[in-house]
Design a protein around this motif. Structure first.
Motif, PDB file in Angstrom:
ATOM      1  N   GLN A 243      16.243 -29.470   3.313  1.00 25.88           N
ATOM      2  CA  GLN A 243      17.497 -28.963   2.727  1.00 25.88           C
ATOM      3  C   GLN A 243      18.691 -29.488   3.509  1.00 25.88           C
ATOM      4  OE1 GLN A 243      17.355 -26.772  -0.053  1.00 25.88           O
ATOM      5  NE2 GLN A 243      19.528 -27.256  -0.222  1.00 25.88           N
ATOM      6  N   GLN A 244      18.586 -29.477   4.814  1.00 24.72           N
ATOM      7  CA  GLN A 244      19.671 -29.948   5.676  1.00 24.72           C
ATOM      8  C   GLN A 244      19.966 -31.432   5.445  1.00 24.72           C
ATOM      9  OE1 GLN A 244      18.685 -29.916   9.850  1.00 24.72           O
ATOM     10  NE2 GLN A 244      20.825 -29.706  10.485  1.00 24.72           N
ATOM     11  N   LEU A 245      18.911 -32.228   5.195  1.00 25.89           N
ATOM     12  CA  LEU A 245      19.069 -33.673   5.013  1.00 25.89           C
ATOM     13  C   LEU A 245      19.378 -34.065   3.575  1.00 25.89           C
ATOM     14  CD1 LEU A 245      16.138 -34.988   7.240  1.00 25.89           C
ATOM     15  CD2 LEU A 245      18.564 -34.894   7.829  1.00 25.89           C
ATOM     16  N   GLY A 246      19.372 -33.097   2.665  1.00 20.45           N
ATOM     17  CA  GLY A 246      19.685 -33.389   1.271  1.00 20.45           C
ATOM     18  C   GLY A 246      18.560 -34.007   0.481  1.00 20.45           C
ATOM     19  N   VAL A 247      17.303 -33.779   0.903  1.00 20.17           N
ATOM     20  CA  VAL A 247      16.158 -34.351   0.177  1.00 20.17           C
ATOM     21  C   VAL A 247      15.199 -33.261  -0.305  1.00 20.17           C
ATOM     22  CG1 VAL A 247      16.299 -36.562   1.381  1.00 20.17           C
ATOM     23  CG2 VAL A 247      14.847 -34.738   2.310  1.00 20.17           C
ATOM     24  N   ALA A 248      15.613 -32.004  -0.242  1.00 21.28           N
ATOM     25  CA  ALA A 248      14.700 -30.910  -0.588  1.00 21.28           C
ATOM     26  C   ALA A 248      14.209 -30.997  -2.024  1.00 21.28           C
ATOM     27  CB  ALA A 248      15.393 -29.555  -0.359  1.00 21.28           C
ATOM     28  N   GLU A 249      15.056 -31.514  -2.938  1.00 20.03           N
ATOM     29  CA  GLU A 249      14.641 -31.571  -4.343  1.00 20.03           C
ATOM     30  C   GLU A 249      13.528 -32.588  -4.576  1.00 20.03           C
ATOM     31  OE1 GLU A 249      17.581 -34.812  -3.711  1.00 20.03           O
ATOM     32  OE2 GLU A 249      17.437 -32.691  -3.121  1.00 20.03           O
ATOM     33  N   LEU A 250      13.277 -33.443  -3.591  1.00 20.82           N
ATOM     34  CA  LEU A 250      12.205 -34.436  -3.731  1.00 20.82           C
ATOM     35  C   LEU A 250      10.834 -33.869  -3.367  1.00 20.82           C
ATOM     36  CD1 LEU A 250      13.967 -37.531  -2.120  1.00 20.82           C
ATOM     37  CD2 LEU A 250      13.559 -37.130  -4.552  1.00 20.82           C
ATOM     38  N   LEU A 251      10.785 -32.734  -2.693  1.00 21.34           N
ATOM     39  CA  LEU A 251       9.515 -32.149  -2.264  1.00 21.34           C
ATOM     40  C   LEU A 251       8.971 -31.244  -3.362  1.00 21.34           C
ATOM     41  CD1 LEU A 251      10.208 -31.230   1.478  1.00 21.34           C
ATOM     42  CD2 LEU A 251       9.523 -33.410   0.473  1.00 21.34           C
ATOM     43  N   LEU A 252       7.813 -31.593  -3.875  1.00 21.76           N
ATOM     44  CA  LEU A 252       7.142 -30.813  -4.919  1.00 21.76           C
ATOM     45  C   LEU A 252       5.930 -30.132  -4.295  1.00 21.76           C
ATOM     46  CD1 LEU A 252       7.266 -33.492  -7.774  1.00 21.76           C
ATOM     47  CD2 LEU A 252       8.992 -31.764  -7.170  1.00 21.76           C
ATOM     48  N   TRP A 253       6.072 -28.849  -3.998  1.00 19.84           N
ATOM     49  CA  TRP A 253       5.031 -28.121  -3.279  1.00 19.84           C
ATOM     50  C   TRP A 253       3.941 -27.695  -4.254  1.00 19.84           C
ATOM     51  CZ3 TRP A 253       5.697 -27.777   2.011  1.00 19.84           C
ATOM     52  CH2 TRP A 253       6.973 -28.073   2.482  1.00 19.84           C
ATOM     53  N   ARG A 254       2.707 -28.161  -4.030  1.00 22.74           N
ATOM     54  CA  ARG A 254       1.563 -27.844  -4.893  1.00 22.74           C
ATOM     55  C   ARG A 254       0.386 -27.436  -4.008  1.00 22.74           C
ATOM     56  NH1 ARG A 254       5.327 -28.330  -7.708  1.00 22.74           N
ATOM     57  NH2 ARG A 254       5.532 -29.418  -9.721  1.00 22.74           N
ATOM     58  N   PRO A 255       0.394 -26.197  -3.494  1.00 24.55           N
ATOM     59  CA  PRO A 255      -0.640 -25.800  -2.535  1.00 24.55           C
ATOM     60  C   PRO A 255      -1.991 -25.467  -3.152  1.00 24.55           C
ATOM     61  CG  PRO A 255       0.852 -23.982  -2.951  1.00 24.55           C
ATOM     62  CD  PRO A 255       1.418 -25.166  -3.694  1.00 24.55           C
ATOM     63  N   ASP A 256      -2.066 -25.323  -4.457  1.00 21.49           N
ATOM     64  CA  ASP A 256      -3.288 -24.795  -5.072  1.00 21.49           C
ATOM     65  C   ASP A 256      -3.960 -25.769  -6.024  1.00 21.49           C
ATOM     66  OD1 ASP A 256      -3.094 -22.240  -3.814  1.00 21.49           O
ATOM     67  OD2 ASP A 256      -1.477 -21.744  -5.210  1.00 21.49           O
ATOM     68  N   LEU A 257      -3.779 -27.058  -5.856  1.00 20.78           N
ATOM     69  CA  LEU A 257      -4.444 -28.017  -6.731  1.00 20.78           C
ATOM     70  C   LEU A 257      -5.947 -28.018  -6.446  1.00 20.78           C
ATOM     71  CD1 LEU A 257      -1.933 -30.996  -6.541  1.00 20.78           C
ATOM     72  CD2 LEU A 257      -2.273 -29.420  -8.446  1.00 20.78           C
ATOM     73  N   PRO A 258      -6.798 -27.905  -7.457  1.00 25.02           N
ATOM     74  CA  PRO A 258      -8.251 -27.846  -7.229  1.00 25.02           C
ATOM     75  C   PRO A 258      -8.807 -29.188  -6.769  1.00 25.02           C
ATOM     76  CG  PRO A 258      -7.765 -27.869  -9.581  1.00 25.02           C
ATOM     77  CD  PRO A 258      -6.449 -27.735  -8.882  1.00 25.02           C
ATOM     78  N   ASN A 259      -9.869 -29.134  -5.963  1.00 26.22           N
ATOM     79  CA  ASN A 259     -10.494 -30.354  -5.452  1.00 26.22           C
ATOM     80  C   ASN A 259     -11.003 -31.256  -6.563  1.00 26.22           C
ATOM     81  OD1 ASN A 259     -10.043 -29.830  -2.750  1.00 26.22           O
ATOM     82  ND2 ASN A 259     -11.992 -28.787  -2.459  1.00 26.22           N
ATOM     83  N   ALA A 260     -11.402 -30.664  -7.682  1.00 28.58           N
ATOM     84  CA  ALA A 260     -11.926 -31.470  -8.786  1.00 28.58           C
ATOM     85  C   ALA A 260     -10.879 -32.452  -9.307  1.00 28.58           C
ATOM     86  CB  ALA A 260     -12.402 -30.563  -9.917  1.00 28.58           C
ATOM     87  N   GLN A 261      -9.602 -32.176  -9.083  1.00 32.20           N
ATOM     88  CA  GLN A 261      -8.538 -33.045  -9.570  1.00 32.20           C
ATOM     89  C   GLN A 261      -8.083 -34.087  -8.542  1.00 32.20           C
ATOM     90  OE1 GLN A 261      -5.378 -30.518 -11.033  1.00 32.20           O
ATOM     91  NE2 GLN A 261      -6.494 -30.030 -12.906  1.00 32.20           N
ATOM     92  N   LEU A 262      -8.745 -34.136  -7.393  1.00 33.21           N
ATOM     93  CA  LEU A 262      -8.315 -35.068  -6.355  1.00 33.21           C
ATOM     94  C   LEU A 262      -8.342 -36.536  -6.798  1.00 33.21           C
ATOM     95  CD1 LEU A 262      -9.679 -33.806  -2.907  1.00 33.21           C
ATOM     96  CD2 LEU A 262      -7.310 -34.049  -3.638  1.00 33.21           C
ATOM     97  N   PRO A 263      -9.401 -37.017  -7.467  1.00 27.46           N
ATOM     98  CA  PRO A 263      -9.360 -38.435  -7.870  1.00 27.46           C
ATOM     99  C   PRO A 263      -8.156 -38.766  -8.751  1.00 27.46           C
ATOM    100  CG  PRO A 263     -11.598 -37.602  -8.013  1.00 27.46           C
ATOM    101  CD  PRO A 263     -10.719 -36.410  -7.749  1.00 27.46           C
ATOM    102  N   GLY A 264      -7.850 -37.907  -9.707  1.00 26.89           N
ATOM    103  CA  GLY A 264      -6.691 -38.141 -10.551  1.00 26.89           C
ATOM    104  C   GLY A 264      -5.387 -38.042  -9.789  1.00 26.89           C
ATOM    105  N   LEU A 265      -5.342 -37.131  -8.806  1.00 29.48           N
ATOM    106  CA  LEU A 265      -4.143 -36.979  -7.977  1.00 29.48           C
ATOM    107  C   LEU A 265      -3.893 -38.242  -7.160  1.00 29.48           C
ATOM    108  CD1 LEU A 265      -1.925 -34.966  -6.983  1.00 29.48           C
ATOM    109  CD2 LEU A 265      -3.534 -34.288  -5.178  1.00 29.48           C
ATOM    110  N   TYR A 266      -4.957 -38.760  -6.531  1.00 31.44           N
ATOM    111  CA  TYR A 266      -4.824 -40.015  -5.792  1.00 31.44           C
ATOM    112  C   TYR A 266      -4.412 -41.163  -6.716  1.00 31.44           C
ATOM    113  CZ  TYR A 266      -7.402 -38.186  -1.668  1.00 31.44           C
ATOM    114  OH  TYR A 266      -7.806 -37.487  -0.553  1.00 31.44           O
ATOM    115  N   ALA A 267      -5.150 -41.307  -7.816  1.00 30.20           N
ATOM    116  CA  ALA A 267      -4.954 -42.459  -8.694  1.00 30.20           C
ATOM    117  C   ALA A 267      -3.572 -42.472  -9.338  1.00 30.20           C
ATOM    118  CB  ALA A 267      -6.039 -42.488  -9.769  1.00 30.20           C
ATOM    119  N   GLY A 268      -2.970 -41.298  -9.544  1.00 28.66           N
ATOM    120  CA  GLY A 268      -1.659 -41.218 -10.174  1.00 28.66           C
ATOM    121  C   GLY A 268      -0.505 -41.458  -9.225  1.00 28.66           C
ATOM    122  N   ALA A 269      -0.790 -41.518  -7.925  1.00 31.36           N
ATOM    123  CA  ALA A 269       0.284 -41.649  -6.928  1.00 31.36           C
ATOM    124  C   ALA A 269       0.647 -43.102  -6.686  1.00 31.36           C
ATOM    125  CB  ALA A 269      -0.149 -41.001  -5.615  1.00 31.36           C
ATOM    126  N   VAL A 270       1.889 -43.314  -6.284  1.00 30.73           N
ATOM    127  CA  VAL A 270       2.273 -44.625  -5.764  1.00 30.73           C
ATOM    128  C   VAL A 270       1.417 -44.954  -4.551  1.00 30.73           C
ATOM    129  CG1 VAL A 270       4.143 -45.902  -4.642  1.00 30.73           C
ATOM    130  CG2 VAL A 270       4.622 -44.451  -6.619  1.00 30.73           C
TER     131      VAL A 270
END
Length: 327
Positions: A243-270
């Motif tokens: 928040q102090q650095l002006g980048v808080a809106e870039l952080l998308l907090w997703r603490p509860d993503l299931p492990n079964a979705q990990l391959p898709g999570l990896y593959a969809g990322a830059v």
């Protein structure tokens, strides 16, 4: 046929980390050597769908502790239980063997994942350090063989604790087959383009480095960062700094993503950014590379082993270098 015993508490109770290691290892062993029986001891048999195969019958034999005192049973009763069950070999999958194991006459092996609490005591409460050290001393004393998940961990064990090289073997953690197969789609609700941070939000994992690096980037080059992990006080510190650095809106907090979705999570990322200061291995690095996506991590401890030639490496204290690697 051999009956092989395992301390499977982490397999049934830990959704990530030591739990992932235990599940992938046992699944691979069961597939490669189905004639044997794998007796999985745990205080309770949790884990839902991820552990269903281990509760479904041969080649696995899941054994739960008593309704009362299951934790004490795991520590002080499991040696006698395994002896009565006539297991031929016992594997402590996470740093420890049951108390009194040396008196059973059964060969025991133990996997040592890291020495983080010993080498970096500032990251752990004193009671945790005392407990870990006590269990580790006993396991190293009574084990017939010590498995290290990386050459870095093997060297730490030898240099810091004097474990003889001939008593240790390096066996890297298995990367599940699903990470090499065609992935499903990324989890719903994520942007089309994002960087990924995966892991607990703690000082050791060093999410703050990414926040500082985002500030170093030109505004037009900044991408959202999916933070897939839980945290407490340090997570709040990182959020306040963002928040102090002006980048808080870039952080998308997703603490509860299931492990079964990990391959898709990896593959969809830059790519995955894994800025840890110390890891025994760094399994997310290897998993993301198996999914065919880039990885930026640090040049510390075991991480160059996990990433090999396929990752980019930066110092955990150099946000400018990380920002350059992200460009």
């Amino acid at each position: 046929m051999l009956r092989l015993g395992y301390d499977a508490k982490r397999l049934f109770q830990n959704p990530t980390g030591l739990g992932s290691y235990s599940r992938e290892l046992l699944a691979a062993l069961g597939e490669a050597y189905p004639a044997h029986r794998y007796r999985l001891y745990s205080p309770r048999l949790g884990g839902g769908m991820e552990t269903e195969v281990f509760r479904a019958g041969p080649p696995f034999e899941a054994v739960a502790g008593p309704r009362r005192g299951a934790g004490l049973w795991r520590r002080y009763g499991l040696a006698g239980q395994a002896r009565r069950d006539r297991v031929a070999l016992f594997h402590g999958l996470s740093h420890e063997l049951p108390a009194g194991w040396g008196r059973t006459g059964i060969p025991g092996i133990v996997t040592m994942h890291d020495l983080i609490d010993y080498l970096h005591p500032e990251w752990y409460p004193w009671l945790d350090r005392w407990t870990y050290a006590r269990k580790r001393r006993q396991a190293l004393r009574e084990a017939a063989m010590v498995l290290a998940v990386s050459a870095s961990t093997r060297d730490d064990l030898g240099n810091a604790l004097g474990v003889a090289p001939e008593r240790m073997r390096v066996i890297y953690p298995p990367v599940g087959r699903r990470f090499y197969e065609a992935p499903g789609p990324p989890p719903a609700g994520l942007p089309a383009t994002y960087w990924l941070y995966l892991g607990s939000v703690t000082p050791r994992k060093n999410l703050g480095l990414i926040v500082e690096a985002l500030r170093e980037q030109p505004v037009a080059e900044r991408l959202p960062l999916v933070v897939a992990g839980r945290g407490g006080g340090y997570a709040r510190e990182v959020a306040a700094r963002a928040q102090q650095l002006g980048v808080a809106e870039l952080l998308l907090w997703r603490p509860d993503l299931p492990n079964a979705q990990l391959p898709g999570l990896y593959a969809g990322a830059v790519g995955l950014i894994y800025p840890s200061r110390y890891e025994g291995f760094g399994l997310p690095v290897a998993e993301c590379l198996a999914c065919g996506r880039p990885v930026i991590t640090t040049d510390r401890a075991s991480l160059p082993e996990a990433g090999g030639a396929g990752a980019l490496y930066v110092s955990p204290d150099a946000p400018e270098a990380l920002a350059s690697a992200m460009a």
